[in-house]
Design an enzyme around this catalytic site. Sequence first.
Site, mmCIF file in Angstrom:
data_model
loop_
_atom_site.group_PDB
_atom_site.id
_atom_site.type_symbol
_atom_site.label_atom_id
_atom_site.label_comp_id
_atom_site.label_asym_id
_atom_site.label_seq_id
_atom_site.Cartn_x
_atom_site.Cartn_y
_atom_site.Cartn_z
ATOM 1 N N HIS A 37 49.751 -15.850 35.694
ATOM 2 C CA HIS A 37 48.868 -16.878 36.240
ATOM 3 C C HIS A 37 49.430 -18.283 36.083
ATOM 4 O O HIS A 37 48.886 -19.224 36.665
ATOM 5 C CB HIS A 37 47.495 -16.802 35.559
ATOM 6 C CG HIS A 37 46.735 -15.553 35.859
ATOM 7 N ND1 HIS A 37 46.204 -15.274 37.096
ATOM 8 C CD2 HIS A 37 46.442 -14.488 35.076
ATOM 9 C CE1 HIS A 37 45.598 -14.101 37.068
ATOM 10 N NE2 HIS A 37 45.730 -13.595 35.854
ATOM 11 N N ARG A 62 54.558 -13.386 29.425
ATOM 12 C CA ARG A 62 53.771 -12.406 30.180
ATOM 13 C C ARG A 62 54.368 -12.351 31.578
ATOM 14 O O ARG A 62 54.328 -13.336 32.321
ATOM 15 C CB ARG A 62 52.288 -12.778 30.247
ATOM 16 C CG ARG A 62 51.515 -11.761 31.104
ATOM 17 C CD ARG A 62 50.020 -11.795 30.888
ATOM 18 N NE ARG A 62 49.394 -13.002 31.391
ATOM 19 C CZ ARG A 62 48.063 -13.184 31.442
ATOM 20 N NH1 ARG A 62 47.242 -12.239 31.009
ATOM 21 N NH2 ARG A 62 47.571 -14.311 31.903
ATOM 22 N N ASP A 166 39.523 -9.847 33.021
ATOM 23 C CA ASP A 166 39.668 -8.847 34.076
ATOM 24 C C ASP A 166 38.850 -7.591 33.768
ATOM 25 O O ASP A 166 38.356 -6.927 34.691
ATOM 26 C CB ASP A 166 41.136 -8.487 34.275
ATOM 27 C CG ASP A 166 41.875 -9.523 35.117
ATOM 28 O OD1 ASP A 166 41.236 -10.139 35.985
ATOM 29 O OD2 ASP A 166 43.076 -9.711 34.911
#
Length: 242
Positions: A37, A62, A166
């Site tokens: 993100h 990540r 999520d």
Amino acid sequence: MLAGKACIGAWLLTTSADVAEILAFSGLDFVLIDHEHGQGDIGDAIAQLRAIKGHDCAGIVRVPSHDPIYIKRILDAGVDGILVPSVSSAAEARQIVAACRYPHDGFRGAFGGMRAMDYGFNPGYYAAAGEKLFISVQVESTAAIDRIDEIAAVDGIDLVFIGPRDLSATLGKLNQFDDPVVKGEIDRAEKAILKSGKLLGSTAVNGKVAKDMAARGYRFIIPGSDVTLLGLGVRGVLAEAR
């Protein structure tokens, strides 16, 4: 973490090496450079890794997906570890570990002169690379929680990270973290990961929550990002000033 202590870190969403260095100076145990993100690319990550070098602060990335090519490139860049999002099965976990290891233990492509091996000045890198790399996977759905036992059993997975946002979305309750159903699934995930013997990680909304999580067995905790921590600091100063 293996000694039973919690490590506290922060997401890096921006591309700033200066911000990475400030966070490393602050005493964080790790920074987690977010390429799922966040705004950065591999070149930005290398600059941020250089900025924290020399501090007692690990650099973890990540990655955006399970893509083995991206994993290979970020490992060649010289990270201390990776976090892979949306892992839902043992088969996916095994593929991730294989992407991180050289043959015959995996299928990571070998090359000379990359940053991870000090641009060729550390030929012993290859032999030690598999053991030194920290591999964590993120569970973000009820299907993944159902399979935590098999995911955690995969050799090479060091930590299972709960993605609460999520997970709440897959339950049709996006960001409703106080909802009993969402809380129940997070609790179920916590118990399954702790029972597996693998390290447990997740995000925290603030330092107090992080402390409570550490008491419950979390060993890898992220109570904020460069963006949120900056915003909190500014709001705190403005509230006092006005």
